[in-house]
Design a protein around this motif. Structure first.
Motif, PDB file in Angstrom:
ATOM      1  N   PRO A 197     -31.896  36.833   0.235  1.00 38.55           N
ATOM      2  CA  PRO A 197     -31.153  38.762   0.181  1.00 38.55           C
ATOM      3  C   PRO A 197     -31.980  39.021   0.777  1.00 38.55           C
ATOM      4  O   PRO A 197     -32.292  40.022   2.043  1.00 38.55           O
ATOM      5  CB  PRO A 197     -30.549  38.082  -0.123  1.00 38.55           C
ATOM      6  CG  PRO A 197     -30.176  36.872  -0.713  1.00 38.55           C
ATOM      7  CD  PRO A 197     -31.076  36.084  -0.229  1.00 38.55           C
ATOM      8  N   LEU A 198     -33.156  39.079   0.146  1.00 40.70           N
ATOM      9  CA  LEU A 198     -34.208  39.938   0.511  1.00 40.70           C
ATOM     10  C   LEU A 198     -35.004  39.946   1.514  1.00 40.70           C
ATOM     11  O   LEU A 198     -35.219  40.752   2.704  1.00 40.70           O
ATOM     12  CB  LEU A 198     -35.724  39.648  -0.584  1.00 40.70           C
ATOM     13  CG  LEU A 198     -36.889  40.456  -0.869  1.00 40.70           C
ATOM     14  CD1 LEU A 198     -36.477  41.644  -0.677  1.00 40.70           C
ATOM     15  CD2 LEU A 198     -37.666  39.949  -1.910  1.00 40.70           C
ATOM     16  N   TRP A 199     -35.081  38.199   2.624  1.00 42.19           N
ATOM     17  CA  TRP A 199     -35.818  38.419   3.249  1.00 42.19           C
ATOM     18  C   TRP A 199     -35.083  38.766   4.362  1.00 42.19           C
ATOM     19  O   TRP A 199     -35.358  39.163   5.080  1.00 42.19           O
ATOM     20  CB  TRP A 199     -36.562  36.803   3.617  1.00 42.19           C
ATOM     21  CG  TRP A 199     -36.981  35.955   2.679  1.00 42.19           C
ATOM     22  CD1 TRP A 199     -37.389  35.003   2.501  1.00 42.19           C
ATOM     23  CD2 TRP A 199     -38.347  37.272   2.157  1.00 42.19           C
ATOM     24  NE1 TRP A 199     -38.651  34.655   1.492  1.00 42.19           N
ATOM     25  CE2 TRP A 199     -39.052  35.623   1.534  1.00 42.19           C
ATOM     26  CE3 TRP A 199     -39.104  38.296   1.812  1.00 42.19           C
ATOM     27  CZ2 TRP A 199     -40.529  35.917   0.807  1.00 42.19           C
ATOM     28  CZ3 TRP A 199     -40.034  38.799   1.167  1.00 42.19           C
ATOM     29  CH2 TRP A 199     -40.761  37.708  -0.061  1.00 42.19           C
ATOM     30  N   SER A 200     -33.674  38.743   4.962  1.00 38.17           N
ATOM     31  CA  SER A 200     -32.508  39.485   5.493  1.00 38.17           C
ATOM     32  C   SER A 200     -32.339  40.580   5.655  1.00 38.17           C
ATOM     33  O   SER A 200     -33.089  41.134   6.817  1.00 38.17           O
ATOM     34  CB  SER A 200     -31.511  38.526   5.379  1.00 38.17           C
ATOM     35  OG  SER A 200     -31.039  37.106   4.926  1.00 38.17           O
ATOM     36  N   ILE A 201     -32.990  41.617   4.665  1.00 37.40           N
ATOM     37  CA  ILE A 201     -32.903  42.465   4.797  1.00 37.40           C
ATOM     38  C   ILE A 201     -34.480  42.614   5.840  1.00 37.40           C
ATOM     39  O   ILE A 201     -34.165  43.877   6.245  1.00 37.40           O
ATOM     40  CB  ILE A 201     -32.495  43.407   2.949  1.00 37.40           C
ATOM     41  CG1 ILE A 201     -31.299  42.472   2.875  1.00 37.40           C
ATOM     42  CG2 ILE A 201     -33.216  44.361   3.566  1.00 37.40           C
ATOM     43  CD1 ILE A 201     -31.281  43.505   1.015  1.00 37.40           C
ATOM     44  N   MET A 202     -35.805  42.225   4.937  1.00 37.76           N
ATOM     45  CA  MET A 202     -36.533  42.754   5.904  1.00 37.76           C
ATOM     46  C   MET A 202     -37.066  42.728   6.809  1.00 37.76           C
ATOM     47  O   MET A 202     -37.448  43.282   7.335  1.00 37.76           O
ATOM     48  CB  MET A 202     -37.760  42.373   4.578  1.00 37.76           C
ATOM     49  CG  MET A 202     -37.548  43.062   3.523  1.00 37.76           C
ATOM     50  SD  MET A 202     -39.000  42.347   2.503  1.00 37.76           S
ATOM     51  CE  MET A 202     -40.197  42.871   2.983  1.00 37.76           C
ATOM     52  N   ALA A 203     -36.570  41.802   6.840  1.00 38.51           N
ATOM     53  CA  ALA A 203     -36.579  40.811   8.485  1.00 38.51           C
ATOM     54  C   ALA A 203     -35.543  41.571   9.418  1.00 38.51           C
ATOM     55  O   ALA A 203     -36.167  42.064  10.784  1.00 38.51           O
ATOM     56  CB  ALA A 203     -35.819  39.167   8.898  1.00 38.51           C
TER      57      ALA A 203
END
Length: 252
Positions: free
Chosen positions: A138-144
């Protein structure tokens, strides 16, 4: 303004497959011959002539150590996370970039399609070898998504500089994984062993994907990535973020 939606199957977990797994120690592998220790079996073994054995003609395979299994597990995990990030970056960038630069539509679609293919490949490998995906999806999805959108807002040059920075780090990361695998193969060969088909195929896959990532780097440089302002700051921050994400995803 056009939009590029991520197909639902990208985020769907593949069903686990019951197959021979190079990440599992040899003594857990299915299909190993069982021997009886009963007196009758012992007598048979002594008095009956042994059939011609083909064992000597089979390639010798050395079981992976825990360190090697951990390396392969973390490699598949971080590669899947990285390709997910790449898909989301391009998905966020494409509508804005294509709206202002329509001639870039084929290029953006081409790079997106390749990244989607990479993600599908690692989704399949993660499922096949029962590797736990990163807990930080979830974190990487938001940041990307945020990285893709923000660099596209800054303009075509900044979007290409983002690709330049990401692919520079990713290309080097894949090179390190390939180098580690080749060193394993060389060590086994010196000891009289042969690498399994799964590992040989994985090395070929990593080489292909690395080459396609470096192709994206070339495209970015051809489309004025160096003209982004401030180029050095933008690419330095993105590259540092990539290195941090790689380090964390290998472990979490």
């Amino acid at each position: 303004m056009s939009s590029l939606r991520i197909p639902p199957h990208i985020m769907r977990q593949h069903a686990q497959l019951h197959c021979r797994d190079f990440l599992v120690p040899a003594f857990f592998q299915p299909g190993r011959r069982q021997f009886s220790t009963s007196p009758k079996a012992k007598a048979t073994a002594v008095t009956s002539p042994l059939p011609p054995s083909s064992e000597s003609s089979k390639p010798k395979r050395k079981p992976l150590t825990k360190e090697q299994r951990d390396f392969l597990s973390s490699a598949l995990r971080v590669n899947q996370a990285g390709e997910l990030a790449a898909v989301l970056i391009y998905a966020a960038q494409t509508p804005l970039v294509v709206n202002s630069q329509p001639h870039l539509r084929p290029l953006m679609a081409h790079m997106y399609a390749q990244e989607e293919g990479h993600l599908n490949t690692f989704n399949s490998l993660i499922s096949k070898h029962r590797v736990r995906p990163t807990a930080l999806y979830p974190l990487w999805s938001i940041m990307a998504t945020g990285l893709g959108w923000s660099t596209a807002i800054m303009g075509r040059e900044a979007a290409m500089a983002c690709t330049e920075a990401v692919e520079t780090e990713i290309g080097g990361h894949y090179n390190e994984q390939i180098r580690t695998l080749l060193e394993m193969f060389e060590q086994w060969e010196a000891e009289g062993y042969e690498a399994g088909e799964d590992l040989q195929e994985l090395t070929k896959t990593l080489r292909r994907i690395r080459d396609e990532e470096l192709e994206h780097l070339d495209h970015a440089l051809e489309h004025d990535a160096k003209k982004a302002e401030p180029h050095w700051l933008l690419t330095s921050v993105i590259r540092a973020g990539c290195r941090g994400a790689i380090w964390v995803s290998e472990r979490v």
